[in-house]
Design a protein around this motif. Sequence first.
Motif, PDB file in Angstrom:
ATOM      1  N   ALA A  13       0.836  -1.204   0.000  1.00  0.00           N
ATOM      2  CA  ALA A  13       0.000   0.000   0.000  1.00  0.00           C
ATOM      3  C   ALA A  13       0.872   1.255   0.000  1.00  0.00           C
ATOM      4  O   ALA A  13       0.579   2.223  -0.708  1.00  0.00           O
ATOM      5  N   ARG A  14       1.945   1.228   0.770  1.00  0.00           N
ATOM      6  CA  ARG A  14       2.873   2.370   0.809  1.00  0.00           C
ATOM      7  C   ARG A  14       3.525   2.565  -0.562  1.00  0.00           C
ATOM      8  O   ARG A  14       3.652   3.695  -1.035  1.00  0.00           O
ATOM      9  N   ALA A  15       3.926   1.478  -1.208  1.00  0.00           N
ATOM     10  CA  ALA A  15       4.530   1.571  -2.536  1.00  0.00           C
ATOM     11  C   ALA A  15       3.527   2.115  -3.545  1.00  0.00           C
ATOM     12  O   ALA A  15       3.873   2.945  -4.394  1.00  0.00           O
ATOM     13  N   ALA A  16       2.274   1.683  -3.450  1.00  0.00           N
ATOM     14  CA  ALA A  16       1.233   2.160  -4.372  1.00  0.00           C
ATOM     15  C   ALA A  16       1.005   3.659  -4.211  1.00  0.00           C
ATOM     16  O   ALA A  16       0.839   4.378  -5.202  1.00  0.00           O
ATOM     17  N   LEU A  17       0.998   4.131  -2.977  1.00  0.00           N
ATOM     18  CA  LEU A  17       0.852   5.568  -2.735  1.00  0.00           C
ATOM     19  C   LEU A  17       2.018   6.347  -3.330  1.00  0.00           C
ATOM     20  O   LEU A  17       1.834   7.408  -3.933  1.00  0.00           O
ATOM     21  N   ALA A  18       3.224   5.818  -3.164  1.00  0.00           N
ATOM     22  CA  ALA A  18       4.404   6.483  -3.729  1.00  0.00           C
ATOM     23  C   ALA A  18       4.362   6.472  -5.254  1.00  0.00           C
ATOM     24  O   ALA A  18       4.754   7.444  -5.897  1.00  0.00           O
ATOM     25  N   GLU A  19       3.871   5.397  -5.838  1.00  0.00           N
ATOM     26  CA  GLU A  19       3.739   5.327  -7.295  1.00  0.00           C
ATOM     27  C   GLU A  19       2.731   6.359  -7.794  1.00  0.00           C
ATOM     28  O   GLU A  19       2.980   7.049  -8.794  1.00  0.00           O
ATOM     29  N   ASP A  20       1.609   6.475  -7.103  1.00  0.00           N
ATOM     30  CA  ASP A  20       0.599   7.471  -7.485  1.00  0.00           C
ATOM     31  C   ASP A  20       1.153   8.889  -7.366  1.00  0.00           C
ATOM     32  O   ASP A  20       0.922   9.732  -8.235  1.00  0.00           O
ATOM     33  N   ALA A  21       1.888   9.139  -6.305  1.00  0.00           N
ATOM     34  CA  ALA A  21       2.479  10.462  -6.110  1.00  0.00           C
ATOM     35  C   ALA A  21       3.534  10.747  -7.177  1.00  0.00           C
ATOM     36  O   ALA A  21       3.642  11.876  -7.674  1.00  0.00           O
ATOM     37  N   THR A  22       4.287   9.732  -7.568  1.00  0.00           N
ATOM     38  CA  THR A  22       5.285   9.890  -8.627  1.00  0.00           C
ATOM     39  C   THR A  22       4.609  10.213  -9.942  1.00  0.00           C
ATOM     40  O   THR A  22       5.042  11.108 -10.676  1.00  0.00           O
ATOM     41  N   ASP A  23       3.536   9.507 -10.241  1.00  0.00           N
ATOM     42  CA  ASP A  23       2.767   9.768 -11.467  1.00  0.00           C
ATOM     43  C   ASP A  23       2.285  11.218 -11.495  1.00  0.00           C
ATOM     44  O   ASP A  23       2.443  11.920 -12.497  1.00  0.00           O
ATOM     45  N   ALA A  24       1.726  11.679 -10.396  1.00  0.00           N
ATOM     46  CA  ALA A  24       1.217  13.053 -10.325  1.00  0.00           C
ATOM     47  C   ALA A  24       2.348  14.066 -10.488  1.00  0.00           C
ATOM     48  O   ALA A  24       2.198  15.064 -11.206  1.00  0.00           O
ATOM     49  N   LEU A  25       3.481  13.817  -9.857  1.00  0.00           N
ATOM     50  CA  LEU A  25       4.606  14.741  -9.956  1.00  0.00           C
ATOM     51  C   LEU A  25       5.169  14.764 -11.375  1.00  0.00           C
ATOM     52  O   LEU A  25       5.486  15.820 -11.912  1.00  0.00           O
ATOM     53  N   LEU A  26       5.265  13.605 -12.001  1.00  0.00           N
ATOM     54  CA  LEU A  26       5.738  13.559 -13.392  1.00  0.00           C
ATOM     55  C   LEU A  26       4.794  14.322 -14.316  1.00  0.00           C
ATOM     56  O   LEU A  26       5.245  15.019 -15.236  1.00  0.00           O
ATOM     57  N   ASN A  27       3.489  14.207 -14.075  1.00  0.00           N
ATOM     58  CA  ASN A  27       2.521  14.961 -14.881  1.00  0.00           C
ATOM     59  C   ASN A  27       2.712  16.464 -14.684  1.00  0.00           C
ATOM     60  O   ASN A  27       2.671  17.233 -15.645  1.00  0.00           O
ATOM     61  N   THR A  28       2.915  16.871 -13.454  1.00  0.00           N
ATOM     62  CA  THR A  28       3.143  18.281 -13.154  1.00  0.00           C
ATOM     63  C   THR A  28       4.392  18.785 -13.869  1.00  0.00           C
ATOM     64  O   THR A  28       4.393  19.854 -14.475  1.00  0.00           O
ATOM     65  N   ILE A  29       5.455  18.012 -13.792  1.00  0.00           N
ATOM     66  CA  ILE A  29       6.711  18.406 -14.426  1.00  0.00           C
ATOM     67  C   ILE A  29       6.554  18.468 -15.943  1.00  0.00           C
ATOM     68  O   ILE A  29       6.972  19.432 -16.580  1.00  0.00           O
ATOM     69  N   ALA A  30       5.951  17.438 -16.522  1.00  0.00           N
ATOM     70  CA  ALA A  30       5.798  17.377 -17.974  1.00  0.00           C
ATOM     71  C   ALA A  30       4.914  18.496 -18.497  1.00  0.00           C
ATOM     72  O   ALA A  30       5.140  19.005 -19.594  1.00  0.00           O
ATOM     73  N   ASP A  31       3.917  18.884 -17.721  1.00  0.00           N
ATOM     74  CA  ASP A  31       3.012  19.950 -18.137  1.00  0.00           C
ATOM     75  C   ASP A  31       3.571  21.334 -17.855  1.00  0.00           C
ATOM     76  O   ASP A  31       3.053  22.326 -18.353  1.00  0.00           O
ATOM     77  N   GLY A  32       4.624  21.400 -17.056  1.00  0.00           N
ATOM     78  CA  GLY A  32       5.211  22.689 -16.700  1.00  0.00           C
ATOM     79  C   GLY A  32       6.149  23.217 -17.761  1.00  0.00           C
ATOM     80  O   GLY A  32       6.569  22.513 -18.678  1.00  0.00           O
ATOM     81  N   GLU A  33       6.499  24.461 -17.617  1.00  0.00           N
ATOM     82  CA  GLU A  33       7.364  25.123 -18.576  1.00  0.00           C
ATOM     83  C   GLU A  33       8.800  24.605 -18.538  1.00  0.00           C
ATOM     84  O   GLU A  33       9.512  24.687 -19.526  1.00  0.00           O
ATOM     85  N   ALA A  34       9.235  24.095 -17.403  1.00  0.00           N
ATOM     86  CA  ALA A  34      10.632  23.698 -17.255  1.00  0.00           C
ATOM     87  C   ALA A  34      10.927  22.298 -17.785  1.00  0.00           C
ATOM     88  O   ALA A  34      12.081  21.905 -17.852  1.00  0.00           O
ATOM     89  N   ALA A  35       9.912  21.561 -18.180  1.00  0.00           N
ATOM     90  CA  ALA A  35      10.126  20.165 -18.580  1.00  0.00           C
ATOM     91  C   ALA A  35      11.172  20.040 -19.666  1.00  0.00           C
ATOM     92  O   ALA A  35      12.052  19.189 -19.588  1.00  0.00           O
ATOM     93  N   GLY A  36      11.100  20.854 -20.668  1.00  0.00           N
ATOM     94  CA  GLY A  36      12.050  20.756 -21.767  1.00  0.00           C
ATOM     95  C   GLY A  36      13.460  21.104 -21.367  1.00  0.00           C
ATOM     96  O   GLY A  36      14.400  20.369 -21.656  1.00  0.00           O
ATOM     97  N   SER A  37      13.647  22.214 -20.678  1.00  0.00           N
ATOM     98  CA  SER A  37      14.996  22.658 -20.351  1.00  0.00           C
ATOM     99  C   SER A  37      15.662  21.796 -19.288  1.00  0.00           C
ATOM    100  O   SER A  37      16.830  21.463 -19.400  1.00  0.00           O
TER     101      SER A  37
END
Length: 128
Positions: A13-37
């Motif tokens: 359950a702890r690993a699943a929560l961390a995976e979900d949080a990683t997914d959300a953070l990756l989405n935030t990064i990819a959608d942000g302006e800094a993703a490319g640079s």
Amino acid sequence: MAGNLEHAVLRRARAALAEDATDALLNTIADGEAAGSIFSAVSAGGILTTWKEPGRTKLGPDFSCHFVNSVDTAHWAGLHRLGEDIYATGGLDALDEAIMHIVQLAPTRADWRSNVLESVWFDVGRTA
């Protein structure tokens, strides 16, 4: 016996929560302006490199030509911490499984996600 089962369920359950949080953070990064640079340094010509932690000397790409701000540093730290959490639940096998799962959550960004996670989590569980 029941205690071991409960412990395994809690770890997963702890690993699943961390995976979900990683997914959300990756989405935030990819959608942000800094993703490319910021993340262009993760993969140099298709060759996996290690994403250097801002402010520390580690093997990896040189960020001196990139603008690294507190948000970028927080993204790196957040991803790294999540990798450490996943590692704590089941070692390198859990980390590898998490990468495969997280990459599959966004098929159109699978290569990018794989490069980022492999790079950021390169040293998780492997340091002396």
